[in-house]
Design a protein around this motif. Structure first.
Motif, PDB file in Angstrom:
ATOM      1  N   ALA A 181     -54.264  34.060 -10.199  1.00 12.25           N
ATOM      2  CA  ALA A 181     -53.734  32.759  -9.290  1.00 12.25           C
ATOM      3  C   ALA A 181     -53.514  33.174  -7.919  1.00 12.25           C
ATOM      4  O   ALA A 181     -52.851  34.058  -7.580  1.00 12.25           O
ATOM      5  N   VAL A 182     -53.749  32.183  -7.125  1.00 18.54           N
ATOM      6  CA  VAL A 182     -53.348  32.174  -5.881  1.00 18.54           C
ATOM      7  C   VAL A 182     -51.664  31.951  -5.830  1.00 18.54           C
ATOM      8  O   VAL A 182     -51.244  31.209  -6.225  1.00 18.54           O
ATOM      9  N   SER A 183     -50.989  32.640  -4.918  1.00 20.82           N
ATOM     10  CA  SER A 183     -49.665  32.624  -4.822  1.00 20.82           C
ATOM     11  C   SER A 183     -49.480  31.195  -4.185  1.00 20.82           C
ATOM     12  O   SER A 183     -50.080  30.656  -3.365  1.00 20.82           O
ATOM     13  N   ARG A 184     -48.178  30.517  -4.791  1.00 18.14           N
ATOM     14  CA  ARG A 184     -47.662  29.550  -4.123  1.00 18.14           C
ATOM     15  C   ARG A 184     -47.320  29.652  -2.894  1.00 18.14           C
ATOM     16  O   ARG A 184     -47.663  28.582  -1.873  1.00 18.14           O
ATOM     17  N   ARG A 185     -46.977  30.601  -2.379  1.00 16.53           N
ATOM     18  CA  ARG A 185     -46.435  31.104  -0.806  1.00 16.53           C
ATOM     19  C   ARG A 185     -47.809  30.972   0.066  1.00 16.53           C
ATOM     20  O   ARG A 185     -47.673  30.143   1.055  1.00 16.53           O
ATOM     21  N   THR A 186     -48.927  31.200  -0.464  1.00 13.56           N
ATOM     22  CA  THR A 186     -50.086  31.341   0.334  1.00 13.56           C
ATOM     23  C   THR A 186     -50.739  30.013   0.475  1.00 13.56           C
ATOM     24  O   THR A 186     -50.985  29.526   1.435  1.00 13.56           O
ATOM     25  N   ILE A 187     -50.523  29.060  -0.651  1.00 10.29           N
ATOM     26  CA  ILE A 187     -50.903  27.917  -0.727  1.00 10.29           C
ATOM     27  C   ILE A 187     -49.985  26.793  -0.029  1.00 10.29           C
ATOM     28  O   ILE A 187     -50.561  25.962   0.882  1.00 10.29           O
ATOM     29  N   GLY A 188     -48.667  27.221   0.023  1.00 10.72           N
ATOM     30  CA  GLY A 188     -47.603  26.639   0.970  1.00 10.72           C
ATOM     31  C   GLY A 188     -48.108  26.818   2.525  1.00 10.72           C
ATOM     32  O   GLY A 188     -47.977  26.078   3.434  1.00 10.72           O
ATOM     33  N   ALA A 189     -48.410  28.065   2.673  1.00 17.15           N
ATOM     34  CA  ALA A 189     -48.870  28.595   4.208  1.00 17.15           C
ATOM     35  C   ALA A 189     -50.095  27.749   4.850  1.00 17.15           C
ATOM     36  O   ALA A 189     -50.035  27.221   6.009  1.00 17.15           O
ATOM     37  N   ALA A 190     -50.971  27.541   3.837  1.00  8.45           N
ATOM     38  CA  ALA A 190     -52.292  26.903   3.987  1.00  8.45           C
ATOM     39  C   ALA A 190     -51.984  25.447   4.285  1.00  8.45           C
ATOM     40  O   ALA A 190     -52.402  24.617   5.244  1.00  8.45           O
ATOM     41  N   ALA A 191     -51.155  24.668   3.243  1.00  3.16           N
ATOM     42  CA  ALA A 191     -50.904  23.352   3.581  1.00  3.16           C
ATOM     43  C   ALA A 191     -49.976  23.002   4.651  1.00  3.16           C
ATOM     44  O   ALA A 191     -50.302  22.056   5.452  1.00  3.16           O
ATOM     45  N   GLU A 192     -49.278  23.948   5.121  1.00  3.21           N
ATOM     46  CA  GLU A 192     -48.569  23.974   6.500  1.00  3.21           C
ATOM     47  C   GLU A 192     -49.475  23.882   7.750  1.00  3.21           C
ATOM     48  O   GLU A 192     -49.234  22.945   8.457  1.00  3.21           O
ATOM     49  N   ALA A 193     -50.632  24.560   7.725  1.00  3.67           N
ATOM     50  CA  ALA A 193     -51.249  24.506   8.709  1.00  3.67           C
ATOM     51  C   ALA A 193     -52.177  23.289   8.763  1.00  3.67           C
ATOM     52  O   ALA A 193     -52.405  22.837   9.882  1.00  3.67           O
ATOM     53  N   LEU A 194     -52.496  22.797   7.693  1.00  2.00           N
ATOM     54  CA  LEU A 194     -53.516  21.663   7.511  1.00  2.00           C
ATOM     55  C   LEU A 194     -52.604  20.433   7.723  1.00  2.00           C
ATOM     56  O   LEU A 194     -53.026  19.527   8.280  1.00  2.00           O
ATOM     57  N   ARG A 195     -51.035  20.480   7.699  1.00  2.00           N
ATOM     58  CA  ARG A 195     -50.216  19.163   8.170  1.00  2.00           C
ATOM     59  C   ARG A 195     -49.849  19.410   9.615  1.00  2.00           C
ATOM     60  O   ARG A 195     -49.228  18.577  10.125  1.00  2.00           O
ATOM     61  N   SER A 196     -50.193  20.599  10.124  1.00  2.00           N
ATOM     62  CA  SER A 196     -49.691  20.802  11.613  1.00  2.00           C
ATOM     63  C   SER A 196     -50.149  19.742  12.598  1.00  2.00           C
ATOM     64  O   SER A 196     -49.709  19.767  13.627  1.00  2.00           O
ATOM     65  N   GLY A 197     -51.113  19.246  12.423  1.00  2.00           N
ATOM     66  CA  GLY A 197     -51.963  18.398  13.333  1.00  2.00           C
ATOM     67  C   GLY A 197     -52.647  19.128  14.384  1.00  2.00           C
ATOM     68  O   GLY A 197     -53.599  18.540  15.132  1.00  2.00           O
ATOM     69  N   GLU A 198     -52.671  20.376  14.393  1.00  3.18           N
ATOM     70  CA  GLU A 198     -53.801  21.177  14.974  1.00  3.18           C
ATOM     71  C   GLU A 198     -55.058  21.267  14.287  1.00  3.18           C
ATOM     72  O   GLU A 198     -55.027  21.289  13.199  1.00  3.18           O
ATOM     73  N   PRO A 199     -56.184  21.488  15.181  1.00  3.61           N
ATOM     74  CA  PRO A 199     -57.464  21.763  14.587  1.00  3.61           C
ATOM     75  C   PRO A 199     -57.552  22.941  13.541  1.00  3.61           C
ATOM     76  O   PRO A 199     -57.117  23.967  13.906  1.00  3.61           O
ATOM     77  N   VAL A 200     -58.050  22.519  12.657  1.00  2.00           N
ATOM     78  CA  VAL A 200     -58.203  23.480  11.457  1.00  2.00           C
ATOM     79  C   VAL A 200     -59.586  23.599  10.991  1.00  2.00           C
ATOM     80  O   VAL A 200     -60.369  22.665  10.664  1.00  2.00           O
TER      81      VAL A 200
END
Length: 517
Positions: A181-200
């Protein structure tokens, strides 16, 4: 039961039922033992690069390894290029490499070599069977190692006396570990980047390039505005109508840099962080912008599809993916060109086709012509070692005899492993090869300019030219037992391709196109 028999029975009991072989004297007891195990299919290839490439294609389509049978160190060395491609695809392959009898090695016979060192270049699992009693357990361990997530190349070295000695027993393979399983921390970091409003940018590779991963990534992109790409050469990409039309990251660094321009976050899902294939004077090797943060969503062996689904539920609940609608280009009129031949493929591609793509420079426009074609799989040149296309198509046809296999093949790289046609004819495999003949190593012409080398020299240009004499691929194919035709116009290619796909057995169509450069 001798050692060779115990090896084959262990393979068959573990579900490895195809052995691609180019054997020699040290492997003769293994060859003889094939008749003792009805469930094992032996397939002869007359070049080790075809052996290893076909094993790669087989495993990409089945998810389980084929076995290879190779003759000592030189045989393994001849197959290393396509084992390199398999390694980069995380494809499970089990190599059985014969060696001199234990007591003969001290004589330093002409074929003596360091097989462990050669196999070690693949960064996989390697073991030498020291006695007949160990063979079954060693082979079982190799099968398990090849299939342990993320998969890889496993090699068992079988001295000739270990193969012929009596006292062997088959051994049960250990069930491979599933993906972690991918760690929840890593999934959280990806979600934060995707919610940032910056181009991803979401860069997809591995299992993320299959339908479930593509659909989850599209939902994320629709909800967040992220751009989605697949890695340049995915191991197996599902594509076509009903699936998201995801652009592949460009091979040429300038193209890839343009695709990623302005991106502040790159999330690699099943893919490595994006870098250029080669170094170029005055250019960075990293393809992401200098100020972009790069996040690996998963590590090799982790469940990237589950991670994408979790991100989609976090960020895109109720959001539908954006999928390509069914559409086909028109068959082009007039002579074939490097730009228009792809429309013929998109126009006539059959349902459930498997495409082995080694078109190189001639195929730059291929994806855009096929997003709306019927669903199909694309097997790409994962490791960049050319000579993969024909062998991978051969292995895919062995793996999926109920599906049409189409090999889209550049002329230069075809010459590396063209004896795959002989195996296709021998096994009556449904492979249709469309060979793009531009009489040049066009990819190297391009690179000669791009690295800043002097491209004006007569000797330099002769090394990149495949004319003088021109190659007649129709006669080459026919000499190997494969019916062949030649197409010079869009209409000819469409008619010949449609007919070849409809007829059982292998076919080759030589499509004459001018070079892109």
């Amino acid at each position: 039961m001798n050692g060779a028999q115990s090896a084959i029975r262990t393979l068959a009991d573990a579900g490895v039922d195809v052995c691609l072989a180019n054997p020699g004297t040290s492997e003769m007891h293994f060859v003889a033992a094939l008749d003792s195990v009805p469930g094992m299919r032996g397939v002869l290839c007359v070049d080790e690069g075809v052996v290893t490439g076909a094993a790669d294609g087989y495993a990409r389509m089945t998810g389980r390894p084929a076995a290879t049978l190779l003759h000592l160190g030189p045989g393994l060395a001849n197959g290393l290029a396509n084992l390199h491609n398999a390694r980069r695809a995380y494809t499970p392959v089990v190599n059985l490499v014969g060696d001199h009898a234990t007591g003969h090695k001290r004589h330093d016979a002409p074929l003596e070599s360091d097989i462990e060192a050669l196999a070690g270049t693949l960064n996989g699992w390697v073991r030498r069977s020291a006695s007949v009693a160990e063979v079954g357990a060693d082979v079982a361990a190799a099968v398990s190692a090849a299939q342990d997530a993320p998969g890889g190349v496993a090699t068992v070295i079988l001295p000739a006396d270990v193969s012929w000695d009596e006292g062997g027993e088959p051994h049960e393979a250990v069930a491979p570990r599933g993906p972690g399983a991918v760690s929840r921390r890593t999934i959280g970091a990806a979600a934060e980047a995707l919610r940032s409003g910056e181009p991803v940018a979401l860069l997809l590779g591995g299992e993320a390039c299959r339908a479930e991963g593509l659909l989850a990534a599209s939902r994320i992109a629709v909800a967040t505005g992220a751009r989605t790409f697949t890695e340049t050469f995915p191991a197996r990409l599902e594509r076509g109508a009903g699936l998201p039309a995801v652009e592949r990251l460009g091979y040429v660094p300038e193209h890839a840099a343009h695709q990623l321009e302005g991106v502040r976050h790159v999330i690699a899902a099943g893919a490595r962080p994006p870098v250029s294939f080669f170094a170029y004077p005055g250019r960075r090797g990293e393809l992401a912008p200098e100020d972009a943060a790069v996040l690996a969503l998963d590590e090799p062996g982790q469940d990237v599809v589950a991670a994408l689904n979790e991100l989609a539920e976090l960020l895109a609940e109720g959001v539908e993916p954006l999928c390509a609608k069914e559409s086909r280009p028109d068959v082009p009129e007039g002579p074939l060109t490097a730009q228009n031949w792809v429309d013929v493929i998109g126009a006539v591609l059959p349902e459930r086709a498997i495409i082995s793509d080694e078109t190189n420079t001639s195929g730059l426009m291929l994806p855009g012509a096929m997003f709306g074609s019927p669903r199909h799989d694309v097997l790409a040149l994962t490791g960049g070692a050319i000579g993969q296309g024909m062998p991978v198509a051969t292995g895919a046809a062995l793996a999926a005899p109920d599906r049409p296999v189409i090999n889209l093949q550049a002329d230069g790289s075809a010459l590396y492993t063209i004896t795959a046609l002989w195996t296709q004819a021998r096994e009556n495999l449904d492979v249709t090869t469309v060979l793009l003949n531009n009489r040049a190593y066009a990819i190297l012409r391009m690179e000669l300019h791009r690295v800043g080398a002097d491209a004006s020299g007569k000797k330099a240009n002769e090394l990149l030219d495949l004319s003088r004499p021109d190659l007649d691929f129709v006669r080459i194919a026919e000499g190997m037992g494969v019916p062949a035709t030649r197409a010079t116009t869009g209409g000819e290619l469409a008619e010949q391709l449609t007919r070849a796909i409809a007829e059982p057995g292998p076919h080759l169509i030589e499509a004459l196109v001018p070079p892109l450069l």
